[in-house]
Design a protein around this motif. Structure first.
Motif, PDB file in Angstrom:
ATOM      1  N   GLY A   1       7.123  19.364  23.568  1.00  0.00           N
ATOM      2  CA  GLY A   1       8.049  19.886  24.567  1.00  0.00           C
ATOM      3  C   GLY A   1       7.713  19.532  25.996  1.00  0.00           C
ATOM      4  O   GLY A   1       8.481  19.865  26.905  1.00  0.00           O
ATOM      5  N   SER A   2       6.600  18.867  26.226  1.00  0.00           N
ATOM      6  CA  SER A   2       6.179  18.560  27.595  1.00  0.00           C
ATOM      7  C   SER A   2       7.038  17.445  28.190  1.00  0.00           C
ATOM      8  O   SER A   2       6.936  16.287  27.785  1.00  0.00           O
ATOM      9  N   GLN A   3       7.853  17.814  29.159  1.00  0.00           N
ATOM     10  CA  GLN A   3       8.648  16.804  29.865  1.00  0.00           C
ATOM     11  C   GLN A   3       7.749  15.844  30.623  1.00  0.00           C
ATOM     12  O   GLN A   3       8.021  14.640  30.678  1.00  0.00           O
ATOM     13  N   ALA A   4       6.667  16.361  31.176  1.00  0.00           N
ATOM     14  CA  ALA A   4       5.741  15.516  31.930  1.00  0.00           C
ATOM     15  C   ALA A   4       5.190  14.400  31.047  1.00  0.00           C
ATOM     16  O   ALA A   4       5.197  13.223  31.432  1.00  0.00           O
ATOM     17  N   LEU A   5       4.715  14.740  29.843  1.00  0.00           N
ATOM     18  CA  LEU A   5       4.138  13.726  28.971  1.00  0.00           C
ATOM     19  C   LEU A   5       5.176  12.695  28.554  1.00  0.00           C
ATOM     20  O   LEU A   5       4.874  11.499  28.467  1.00  0.00           O
ATOM     21  N   ALA A   6       6.394  13.141  28.288  1.00  0.00           N
ATOM     22  CA  ALA A   6       7.447  12.205  27.892  1.00  0.00           C
ATOM     23  C   ALA A   6       7.773  11.229  29.015  1.00  0.00           C
ATOM     24  O   ALA A   6       7.908  10.018  28.791  1.00  0.00           O
ATOM     25  N   LEU A   7       7.879  11.747  30.235  1.00  0.00           N
ATOM     26  CA  LEU A   7       8.174  10.860  31.363  1.00  0.00           C
ATOM     27  C   LEU A   7       6.998   9.925  31.639  1.00  0.00           C
ATOM     28  O   LEU A   7       7.199   8.754  31.991  1.00  0.00           O
ATOM     29  N   TYR A   8       5.781  10.421  31.467  1.00  0.00           N
ATOM     30  CA  TYR A   8       4.610   9.544  31.632  1.00  0.00           C
ATOM     31  C   TYR A   8       4.638   8.409  30.608  1.00  0.00           C
ATOM     32  O   TYR A   8       4.274   7.267  30.923  1.00  0.00           O
TER      33      TYR A   8
ATOM     34  N   VAL B   1       1.613  10.954  22.705  1.00  0.00           N
ATOM     35  CA  VAL B   1       1.105  11.750  23.826  1.00  0.00           C
ATOM     36  C   VAL B   1       0.134  12.786  23.267  1.00  0.00           C
ATOM     37  O   VAL B   1       0.330  13.304  22.163  1.00  0.00           O
ATOM     38  N   GLU B   2      -0.912  13.089  24.049  1.00  0.00           N
ATOM     39  CA  GLU B   2      -1.960  14.006  23.585  1.00  0.00           C
ATOM     40  C   GLU B   2      -2.345  14.980  24.682  1.00  0.00           C
ATOM     41  O   GLU B   2      -2.526  14.604  25.842  1.00  0.00           O
TER      42      GLU B   2
END
Length: 279
Positions: free
Chosen positions: A171-178, A193-194
Motif C-alpha cells: 500500500g505504500s505510495q512512496a515505494l511505488a513511485l520510487y 519493494v521492501e
C-alpha cells in the motif's frame, strides 16, 4: 496569424506538477499543513525536534555511511561506531533517556548488518530519482536501491514503533513511485519493494505489477491535480483558509506547525517530544 499561415499548435500543454511522496502525504494528511510547509513564504515557525525522528535519522545516516565504506569494512562493529558518530540527543527527555535508546539502536544496526550481505554494491544510496507521467513529475530520495538478477529493488529503512506487514509494502505510495522513478532514472526494470524494519529485524516485500503501479500513479495524479489547483488559485488571490482547510485529528499532536494552528491545538493534546518513542 499562426492559423492564417496554416499552423495549428493547439492548446498549450499543461505544466506537470512536481511531487514527492512527502508532499503527497502532507496534502492527504492536512491541506493547511501542506500550505504552511510548501507555499507560505516566509514559512511559519516549526516546532522542535521529536526524539523518534532523531532516532530514525541517526540510523539512516549510519547505514548510508556504512555503504560508503569498502565492503570489507562493513562490519556490525563499524555500523555501531557510525551510529555513535552520527548520534544526536535532539528531542529526548535527557541524556539518560537518549542513552537507553542509543543502546537499542546499537542492537538494531548490529543485528541488521550481521544478517546483511555487505558485499553487495547498491546502485543507489540516498539516490534522487525522478520520472514524468502524463500529469506529474514524481521524484524523491530512496534509502537504497539494489540490483538483483538484473532488476532494481527499492529498500526503505524503518525504525518506527510498530512492526510492518506485506500490506504496508503493497500500500505504500512512496515505494511505488520510487520504483517507477528508479526504473526511469537507472534504465532497468523495477517491481520489487521492501520495507526493512530494524527494531524487529523483519523485511516486508511486495512485487508490483504494471497494473498495481498504475493504480498508485492514478491516485498520485488525482492528489496532484487537487493540490496544484489549490496552489494556482492561492497565487491568483484565493482565500487560503478556503483552499487549504485544516484536517484535524490525532496527527495534530505531532504537527510541526501546531503553534500556528488553533484548530489543531484544540483537536489534540500537546505531547512531550519523546512521547512517540517505543516504550
Amino acid at each position: 496569424m499562426q492559423e492564417q499561415l496554416g499552423f495549428d499548435f493547439g492548446a498549450m500543454p499543461k505544466k506537470l506538477v512536481r511531487v514527492t511522496p512527502a508532499k503527497l502525504a502532507t496534502w492527504a494528511d492536512c491541506p493547511r499543513r501542506f500550505r504552511m510547509a510548501y507555499l507560505d513564504r516566509p514559512a511559519p515557525p516549526r516546532g522542535g525536534a521529536w526524539a523518534h525522528n532523531t532516532l530514525g535519522a541517526v540510523v539512516h545516516n549510519a547505514l548510508k555511511a556504512l555503504f560508503d565504506l569498502p565492503a570489507a569494512k562493513r562490519t556490525p562493529e563499524q555500523a555501531v561506531a557510525l551510529l555513535h558518530r552520527h548520534w544526536k540527543n535532539d528531542g529526548f527527555r535527557d541524556e539518560e533517556q537518549a542513552a537507553v535508546y542509543r543502546g537499542r539502536a546499537e542492537g538494531w544496526v548490529r543485528g541488521y548488518v550481521d544478517e546483511l550481505d555487505t558485499s553487495i554494491e547498491p546502485v543507489g544510496i540516498e539516490r534522487w530519482v525522478s520520472t514524468p507521467t502524463s500529469k506529474i513529475v514524481a521524484e524523491g530520495r530512496v534509502d537504497r536501491i539494489d540490483l538483483r538478477d538484473g532488476e532494481l529493488v527499492i529498500v526503505d529503512y524503518k525504525t518506527g514503533r510498530h512492526a510492518l506487514t506485506v500490506d504496508d509494502a503493497r500500500g505504500s505510495q512512496a515505494l511505488a513511485l520510487y520504483a517507477l522513478a528508479a526504473r526511469r532514472t537507472l534504465r532497468k526494470p523495477c517491481h520489487r519493494v521492501e520495507l526493512h524494519h530494524l527494531p524487529t529485524g523483519t523485511v516486508s516485500v511486495w512485487e508490483h505489477t504494471e497494473e498495481s503501479l498504475a493504480r498508485h500513479v492514478s491516485r498520485a495524479e488525482e492528489a496532484a491535480d487537487e493540490l496544484g489547483l489549490a496552489g494556482d488559485t492561492l497565487a491568483a488571490g484565493g482565500d487560503p483558509e478556503v483552499l487549504f482547510p485544516p484536517r484535524t485529528g490525532n496527527q495534530c499532536t505531532w504537527c510541526d506547525f501546531r503553534r500556528s494552528c488553533p484548530e489543531g491545538r484544540q483537536a489534540a493534546p500537546t505531547l512531550d517530544p519523546w512521547a512517540l518513542l517505543a516504550p
